[in-house]
Enzyme design. Structure first.
Site, PDB file in Angstrom:
ATOM      1  N   LYS A  23     -19.131  63.789  44.962  1.00 46.19           N
ATOM      2  CA  LYS A  23     -18.769  63.501  46.361  1.00 46.19           C
ATOM      3  C   LYS A  23     -17.348  63.765  46.736  1.00 46.19           C
ATOM      4  O   LYS A  23     -17.148  64.253  47.738  1.00 46.19           O
ATOM      5  CB  LYS A  23     -19.035  61.992  46.527  1.00 46.19           C
ATOM      6  CG  LYS A  23     -20.570  61.501  46.578  1.00 46.19           C
ATOM      7  CD  LYS A  23     -20.766  59.969  46.473  1.00 46.19           C
ATOM      8  CE  LYS A  23     -22.064  59.426  46.572  1.00 46.19           C
ATOM      9  NZ  LYS A  23     -22.334  58.172  46.575  1.00 46.19           N
ATOM     10  N   GLU A  50     -29.913  54.725  49.243  1.00 41.02           N
ATOM     11  CA  GLU A  50     -30.073  53.727  48.592  1.00 41.02           C
ATOM     12  C   GLU A  50     -31.527  52.985  48.917  1.00 41.02           C
ATOM     13  O   GLU A  50     -32.315  52.605  47.812  1.00 41.02           O
ATOM     14  CB  GLU A  50     -29.221  52.565  48.839  1.00 41.02           C
ATOM     15  CG  GLU A  50     -27.719  53.125  48.190  1.00 41.02           C
ATOM     16  CD  GLU A  50     -26.653  52.052  48.677  1.00 41.02           C
ATOM     17  OE1 GLU A  50     -27.100  51.015  49.172  1.00 41.02           O
ATOM     18  OE2 GLU A  50     -25.556  52.273  48.716  1.00 41.02           O
ATOM     19  N   ASN A  63     -24.127  55.675  51.059  1.00 44.10           N
ATOM     20  CA  ASN A  63     -25.346  56.141  51.930  1.00 44.10           C
ATOM     21  C   ASN A  63     -26.493  55.216  51.848  1.00 44.10           C
ATOM     22  O   ASN A  63     -27.384  55.314  50.857  1.00 44.10           O
ATOM     23  CB  ASN A  63     -25.800  57.672  51.383  1.00 44.10           C
ATOM     24  CG  ASN A  63     -26.728  58.726  52.053  1.00 44.10           C
ATOM     25  OD1 ASN A  63     -27.580  57.805  52.901  1.00 44.10           O
ATOM     26  ND2 ASN A  63     -26.506  59.816  52.208  1.00 44.10           N
ATOM     27  N   ARG A  86     -26.831  54.451  33.300  1.00 42.10           N
ATOM     28  CA  ARG A  86     -27.171  54.685  34.793  1.00 42.10           C
ATOM     29  C   ARG A  86     -25.932  54.324  35.501  1.00 42.10           C
ATOM     30  O   ARG A  86     -25.600  54.872  36.367  1.00 42.10           O
ATOM     31  CB  ARG A  86     -28.208  53.751  35.084  1.00 42.10           C
ATOM     32  CG  ARG A  86     -29.095  54.102  36.429  1.00 42.10           C
ATOM     33  CD  ARG A  86     -28.264  54.057  37.658  1.00 42.10           C
ATOM     34  NE  ARG A  86     -28.932  54.488  38.749  1.00 42.10           N
ATOM     35  CZ  ARG A  86     -28.526  54.202  39.953  1.00 42.10           C
ATOM     36  NH1 ARG A  86     -27.175  54.085  40.445  1.00 42.10           N
ATOM     37  NH2 ARG A  86     -29.281  54.750  41.189  1.00 42.10           N
ATOM     38  N   ARG A 143     -29.952  63.968  41.408  1.00 42.89           N
ATOM     39  CA  ARG A 143     -31.323  63.395  41.714  1.00 42.89           C
ATOM     40  C   ARG A 143     -32.197  63.258  40.377  1.00 42.89           C
ATOM     41  O   ARG A 143     -32.749  62.414  40.166  1.00 42.89           O
ATOM     42  CB  ARG A 143     -31.833  64.088  42.763  1.00 42.89           C
ATOM     43  CG  ARG A 143     -33.163  63.401  43.111  1.00 42.89           C
ATOM     44  CD  ARG A 143     -33.691  64.077  44.496  1.00 42.89           C
ATOM     45  NE  ARG A 143     -34.726  63.479  45.168  1.00 42.89           N
ATOM     46  CZ  ARG A 143     -36.140  63.763  44.442  1.00 42.89           C
ATOM     47  NH1 ARG A 143     -36.238  64.531  43.540  1.00 42.89           N
ATOM     48  NH2 ARG A 143     -37.180  63.075  45.000  1.00 42.89           N
ATOM     49  N   GLU A 174     -17.812  54.176  40.620  1.00 41.97           N
ATOM     50  CA  GLU A 174     -17.555  55.268  41.656  1.00 41.97           C
ATOM     51  C   GLU A 174     -16.093  55.030  42.193  1.00 41.97           C
ATOM     52  O   GLU A 174     -15.027  55.775  41.900  1.00 41.97           O
ATOM     53  CB  GLU A 174     -18.532  55.490  42.556  1.00 41.97           C
ATOM     54  CG  GLU A 174     -19.831  56.042  42.138  1.00 41.97           C
ATOM     55  CD  GLU A 174     -20.873  56.265  43.526  1.00 41.97           C
ATOM     56  OE1 GLU A 174     -20.446  56.762  44.570  1.00 41.97           O
ATOM     57  OE2 GLU A 174     -21.947  55.981  43.288  1.00 41.97           O
ATOM     58  N   THR A 206     -22.923  50.436  39.930  1.00 39.98           N
ATOM     59  CA  THR A 206     -22.535  51.957  40.004  1.00 39.98           C
ATOM     60  C   THR A 206     -21.570  52.330  41.264  1.00 39.98           C
ATOM     61  O   THR A 206     -20.683  53.146  41.041  1.00 39.98           O
ATOM     62  CB  THR A 206     -24.105  52.809  40.610  1.00 39.98           C
ATOM     63  OG1 THR A 206     -24.963  52.323  39.575  1.00 39.98           O
ATOM     64  CG2 THR A 206     -23.900  54.242  40.476  1.00 39.98           C
TER      65      THR A 206
END
Length: 507
Positions: A181, A211, A207, A170, A32, A279, A275
């Site tokens: 995760k 978002e 999630n 990012r 975060r 993932e 992003t």
């Protein structure tokens, strides 16, 4: 990728900043904090670019205005981005696992010593920069700039480079998010990965509530950063009530540098989806076997032949087997292993009866990778004399003795009569056979005047070898055991298992 199916690895920020909370880099708190810092960087970079016009000529390949700078098929932006990456590569920016170059195949090797990064990620080949560049040119620029040409071409592309690098960092931070995760729900992700269920992986990692919080935070930041703030905390052109709106809707009268909704749309439509794409791509490679880096060239080079012979899986298991990564130099191989882009590395040790190569000895002395196997190339031996390669990897400790081992080490001595003879007597006294020795200049700052690369029969944990090494210590400026390993053809599965075992990995 090359036509042979071997991935090309050219010398890909500096070391990742530690989380301010001191938490583990893969913890939710650390993630975060990092994402929040990246939002700040992206928003400020977009505001900087928005002050200039679109300046379309900067993005046209072969534009005459930039013929002295860019190549005939390059745009001004591409030329500036490439030159920036070349400079950053020299200070090892792209050896960091959280950095990805737009032109990875065109970069020079680092001029600074390589860093040994902690093994946080599974080695993978994810690089979404081509998609990021396309999105930036065709979606982002039209949304954040006004049409026209203000002749501020240099300033525009400098700002472009800052935006692209910030967005790339990012998006690719998604690899760390994905690893976090996966570790939180390994059984669920493993089942989806083994089933190659991309849609299922996407559903599991999505999630929506998180978002939405990101979008709200980006909106508030974009509004705040886009204002002209006075010392009395008022906003130029706004009433006191309007200047305090913050999280509310932006008043129509607000003199903002960039529409906050344009930045929100950028996050919603591109940054967050890209992003998540990163993932998913990472997780699909998460359970694959190892990636093995080797010193090129791809075709017919001894390292390539030995990599294919010992580490390329049979066709029936190729989808889950090791991935071969060609590197332009032995330094590139070390970079790939130290930065965790490869589990194992294959470097040329000796060729054409010239002895151990100076580049190999320099890497052995400078970096902490361990030699875990020796490979010989009979075809090259017949054509050009003795040819040997070694396999290197990260390891906490030497493997256990097998009874048929070899040890390689570096020995540093002062250049004085009798010093080498005294050192070798330590081996003779304990019945240790020295099968190879070669002298070279000592590494700078080692305290030695001459160094010797030595191969001997036995394992460093064998009683005789251990006693000999202990007696050697007082006589030497340094003794560095490079590795102890079983003689003969290496056991592929054992090497891959040793390299991937968490207990064997440093960091």
């Amino acid at each position: 990728h090359s036509s042979s199916g071997v991935e090309l690895c050219r010398h890909p920020a500096l070391f990742m900043p530690p989380p301010t909370s001191g938490s583990h880099p893969l913890s939710l708190q650390s993630i975060r904090e990092t994402l929040i810092r990246q939002e700040d960087t992206i928003i400020f970079a977009l505001i900087e670019r928005a002050q200039y016009r679109a300046n379309d000529v900067c993005y046209q390949p072969g534009a005459r205005a930039f013929a002295a700078i860019a190549g005939p098929s390059e745009s001004f932006l591409e030329s500036m981005l490439l030159e920036t990456e070349r400079m950053h590569a020299r200070v090892r920016r792209y050896t960091s696992p959280d950095e990805h170059a737009f032109f990875p195949r065109a970069l020079p090797p680092p001029s600074l010593p390589l860093l040994d990064f902690p093994a946080l990620l599974h080695p993978c080949s994810v690089n979404l920069n081509p998609q990021i560049l396309e999105v930036y040119l065709h979606k982002v620029l039209p949304a954040v700039t006004q049409p026209g040409d203000d002749t501020q071409h240099g300033s525009s592309v400098v700002a472009d480079v800052a935006v692209l690098q910030a967005i790339s960092k990012r998006v690719h931070y998604g690899l760390f998010v994905a690893e976090s995760k996966f570790r939180a729900k390994p059984e669920e992700y493993t089942a989806l990965i083994r089933g190659n269920d991309e849609e299922g992986i996407m559903r599991l990692l999505t999630n929506t509530a998180v978002e939405e919080r990101v979008l709200r935070r980006v909106r508030r930041k974009a509004f705040t950063f886009g204002q002209d703030i006075e010392a009395d905390e008022s906003v130029l052109g706004l009433s006191e009530a309007e200047s305090r709106c913050g999280a509310a809707e932006v008043p129509a009268s607000a003199p903002l540098k960039l529409d906050p909704e344009a930045i929100v749309r950028l996050y919603h439509d591109f940054i967050i989806p890209l992003t998540k794409e990163a993932e998913v791509a990472y997780l699909l490679q998460r359970l694959g076997n190892t990636r093995v880096a080797f010193h090129g060239p791809v075709e017919n080079g001894p390292c390539h032949r030995l990599a294919v012979r010992h580490f390329e899986p049979p066709p029936a298991t190729a989808s889950s087997g090791s991935k071969l990564i060609e590197c332009e130099s032995a330094l590139g191989v070390y970079e790939a292993v130290l930065s965790n882009r490869a589990f194992l590395g294959i470097v040329l040790l000796e060729q054409a009866d010239l002895g151990v190569l100076p580049a190999a000895k320099q890497l052995f002395a400078q970096y902490p990778l361990q030699i875990v196997a020796e490979l010989s190339d009979a075809a090259a031996d017949r054509a050009a004399g003795r040819t040997r390669c070694v396999v290197v990897c990260k390891r906490n400790a030497l493997p256990p003795p097998t009874g048929r081992d070899k040890t390689m080490l570096l020995l540093g001595l002062l250049d004085a009569p009798g010093n080498l003879a005294a050192a070798l007597t330590s081996f003779t006294t304990h019945g240790v056979n020295v099968s190879y020795i070669q002298s070279s200049a000592a590494p700078p700052g080692s305290g030695a005047q001459v160094a010797f690369f030595i191969e001997l029969a036995g394992h460093a944990r064998d009683t005789a070898v251990a006693h000999a090494l202990a007696e050697l210590q007082p006589l030497a400026a340094f003794v560095k055991v490079l590795g102890s390993f079983a003689c003969g053809a290496p056991d592929r599965d054992a090497l891959l298992g040793a390299a991937t075992s968490p207990s064997s990995m440093r960091g």
